[in-house]
Design a protein around this motif. Structure first.
Motif, mmCIF file in Angstrom:
data_model
loop_
_atom_site.group_PDB
_atom_site.id
_atom_site.type_symbol
_atom_site.label_atom_id
_atom_site.label_comp_id
_atom_site.label_asym_id
_atom_site.label_seq_id
_atom_site.Cartn_x
_atom_site.Cartn_y
_atom_site.Cartn_z
ATOM 1 N N SER A 17 68.112 -46.965 7.897
ATOM 2 C CA SER A 17 68.736 -45.741 7.418
ATOM 3 C C SER A 17 69.882 -46.081 6.488
ATOM 4 O O SER A 17 70.345 -47.219 6.436
ATOM 5 C CB SER A 17 69.253 -44.887 8.588
ATOM 6 O OG SER A 17 70.253 -45.586 9.301
ATOM 7 N N TYR A 34 70.032 -45.859 3.093
ATOM 8 C CA TYR A 34 69.799 -46.261 1.716
ATOM 9 C C TYR A 34 68.484 -45.681 1.222
ATOM 10 O O TYR A 34 67.546 -45.474 1.973
ATOM 11 C CB TYR A 34 69.796 -47.781 1.555
ATOM 12 C CG TYR A 34 68.545 -48.470 2.074
ATOM 13 C CD1 TYR A 34 68.464 -48.825 3.406
ATOM 14 C CD2 TYR A 34 67.482 -48.767 1.245
ATOM 15 C CE1 TYR A 34 67.336 -49.453 3.906
ATOM 16 C CE2 TYR A 34 66.355 -49.390 1.726
ATOM 17 C CZ TYR A 34 66.286 -49.740 3.062
ATOM 18 O OH TYR A 34 65.171 -50.357 3.529
ATOM 19 N N THR A 35 68.463 -45.412 -0.071
ATOM 20 C CA THR A 35 67.252 -44.928 -0.724
ATOM 21 C C THR A 35 67.004 -45.728 -1.989
ATOM 22 O O THR A 35 66.376 -45.267 -2.918
ATOM 23 C CB THR A 35 67.373 -43.430 -1.062
ATOM 24 O OG1 THR A 35 68.539 -43.238 -1.886
ATOM 25 C CG2 THR A 35 67.480 -42.589 0.188
ATOM 26 N N ARG A 71 65.705 -48.290 -4.692
ATOM 27 C CA ARG A 71 64.464 -48.930 -5.114
ATOM 28 C C ARG A 71 64.802 -49.811 -6.294
ATOM 29 O O ARG A 71 65.582 -49.396 -7.160
ATOM 30 C CB ARG A 71 63.425 -47.887 -5.542
ATOM 31 C CG ARG A 71 62.943 -46.973 -4.447
ATOM 32 C CD ARG A 71 62.060 -47.709 -3.445
ATOM 33 N NE ARG A 71 61.428 -46.804 -2.499
ATOM 34 C CZ ARG A 71 62.004 -46.374 -1.387
ATOM 35 N NH1 ARG A 71 63.240 -46.742 -1.094
ATOM 36 N NH2 ARG A 71 61.357 -45.568 -0.582
ATOM 37 N N ASN A 114 56.911 -45.847 5.251
ATOM 38 C CA ASN A 114 57.976 -45.289 4.427
ATOM 39 C C ASN A 114 58.406 -43.902 4.905
ATOM 40 O O ASN A 114 59.569 -43.526 4.773
ATOM 41 C CB ASN A 114 57.528 -45.231 2.970
ATOM 42 C CG ASN A 114 57.410 -46.610 2.357
ATOM 43 O OD1 ASN A 114 58.158 -47.512 2.718
ATOM 44 N ND2 ASN A 114 56.463 -46.783 1.453
ATOM 45 N N ASN A 153 60.733 -44.659 7.558
ATOM 46 C CA ASN A 153 61.753 -45.664 7.225
ATOM 47 C C ASN A 153 61.800 -46.772 8.276
ATOM 48 O O ASN A 153 62.868 -47.159 8.750
ATOM 49 C CB ASN A 153 63.135 -45.017 7.103
ATOM 50 C CG ASN A 153 63.236 -44.111 5.894
ATOM 51 O OD1 ASN A 153 62.606 -44.359 4.868
ATOM 52 N ND2 ASN A 153 64.007 -43.046 6.016
#
Length: 126
Positions: free
Chosen positions: A25, A27-28, A30, A73, A76
């Motif tokens: 958890s 962070y998003t 890429r 995904n 997560n």
């Protein structure tokens, strides 16, 4: 803030199986590379397997054919399915992530990774 929480460790007889999970958890980012490491008493932390945001996968030679890394995904969550466990697989297992980076199926040193979970113990016995 990135948080990684491992679970699924335990004690198992040689030849058995375990599945580790790592809930991520905070962070998003890429791209990214997520990895499993392990550390046995008196030994350095070593990479076991990794997977990046494009799905490229890498394994240490010692676990190829026995361990499978995967990610969900939607949840997560990172997984490590460990089959045909050996005594030498006994260690503390950690998940780690390096953001804005791809592994491209190559193994990297622990020093490359900035964020770590607390670890989960895997003990293999006869």
């Amino acid at each position: 803030q990135v948080q990684l929480v491992e679970s699924g460790g335990g004690s198992v007889q040689a030849g058995g199986s375990l599945r580790l999970s790592c809930a991520a958890s905070g962070y998003t980012y890429r791209p990214y590379c997520m990895a499993w490491f392990r550390q046995a008493p008196g030994k350095e932390r070593e990479g076991v397997a990794n997977i990046d945001s494009s799905g490229s996968i890498g394994y240490a030679d010692s676990v190829k054919g026995r361990f499978t890394i995967s990610q969900d995904n939607a949840k997560n969550t990172l997984y490590l399915q460990m089959n045909t466990l050996k005594l030498e697989d006994t260690a503390m297992y950690y998940c780690a992530v390096r953001v804005e980076f791809r592994c491209y199926g190559q193994m990297y040193a622990a020093s490359l990774f900035r964020n770590w979970g607390q670890g989960t113990q895997v003990t293999v016995s006869t």
